[in-house]
Design a protein around this motif. Structure first.
Motif, short mmCIF file in Angstrom:
data_model
loop_
_atom_site.label_atom_id
_atom_site.label_comp_id
_atom_site.label_asym_id
_atom_site.label_seq_id
_atom_site.Cartn_x
_atom_site.Cartn_y
_atom_site.Cartn_z
N PHE A 32 0.83 -1.20 0.00
CA PHE A 32 0.00 0.00 0.00
C PHE A 32 0.87 1.26 0.00
O PHE A 32 0.67 2.16 -0.81
CB PHE A 32 -0.94 -0.01 1.22
CG PHE A 32 -1.71 1.27 1.38
CD1 PHE A 32 -2.82 1.52 0.59
CD2 PHE A 32 -1.33 2.22 2.32
CE1 PHE A 32 -3.54 2.70 0.73
CE2 PHE A 32 -2.03 3.40 2.47
CZ PHE A 32 -3.15 3.64 1.68
N GLN A 33 1.84 1.28 0.90
CA GLN A 33 2.71 2.45 1.00
C GLN A 33 3.49 2.65 -0.30
O GLN A 33 3.66 3.78 -0.77
CB GLN A 33 3.67 2.35 2.19
CG GLN A 33 4.43 3.63 2.45
CD GLN A 33 3.50 4.79 2.79
OE1 GLN A 33 2.72 4.72 3.73
NE2 GLN A 33 3.60 5.88 2.04
N SER A 34 3.94 1.57 -0.92
CA SER A 34 4.66 1.67 -2.20
C SER A 34 3.76 2.25 -3.29
O SER A 34 4.21 3.09 -4.08
CB SER A 34 5.17 0.30 -2.64
OG SER A 34 6.15 -0.16 -1.75
N ALA A 35 2.51 1.81 -3.33
CA ALA A 35 1.58 2.33 -4.35
C ALA A 35 1.33 3.82 -4.13
O ALA A 35 1.29 4.60 -5.10
CB ALA A 35 0.27 1.55 -4.29
N VAL A 36 1.18 4.21 -2.88
CA VAL A 36 0.97 5.63 -2.59
C VAL A 36 2.22 6.43 -2.95
O VAL A 36 2.13 7.53 -3.53
CB VAL A 36 0.59 5.84 -1.10
CG1 VAL A 36 0.59 7.32 -0.73
CG2 VAL A 36 -0.77 5.23 -0.82
N ASP A 37 3.40 5.88 -2.67
CA ASP A 37 4.66 6.57 -3.01
C ASP A 37 4.80 6.77 -4.52
O ASP A 37 5.22 7.82 -4.98
CB ASP A 37 5.87 5.79 -2.47
CG ASP A 37 5.96 5.85 -0.96
OD1 ASP A 37 5.27 6.68 -0.33
OD2 ASP A 37 6.73 5.02 -0.40
#
Length: 113
Positions: A32-37
């Motif tokens: 999730f954090q990677s997609a947001v980044d």
């Protein structure tokens, strides 16, 4: 007629299936954090970028809860099946001695006096 009770084997099997699904949740917080980044980096304008950063910060803990819930679900379903099996065995043991008392020949009519 409806049934009352639990199929312990089915519950344990369903718990295993839930465990398999829960395994796919592992690392969901990082994904999730990677997609947001990535969305943040590709956003063209500063106000939009800050929106993605805030969204990631606000929701990463929710993704961690999703992962934990999935892992707990598996164990809870399996434990419920095991508890149902223990209860069935206990009831079977408690009433084993009365089975012969409850049997009767339905074809034999006892005359009423």
């Amino acid at each position: 007629m409806s049934e009352v009770g639990v199929n312990p084997n089915g519950a344990v099997s369903a718990g295993g299936e839930a465990g398999t699904i829960a395994m796919s949740f592992r690392g969901i917080t990082t994904m999730f954090q990677s997609a947001v980044d990535v969305a943040y980096l590709r956003a063209a304008e500063s106000p939009i970028q800050s929106g993605y950063a805030e969204y990631g910060t606000d929701n990463v803990s929710k993704m961690a809860r999703v992962q934990a819930h999935g892992e707990a679900l598996s164990g809870n379903v399996e434990a419920g099946g095991a508890d149902a099996a223990r209860t069935d065995r206990a009831v079977d043991d408690d009433f084993a001695g009365v089975a012969d008392l409850l049997r009767r020949d339905l074809d034999h009519q006892v005359p009423r006096g």
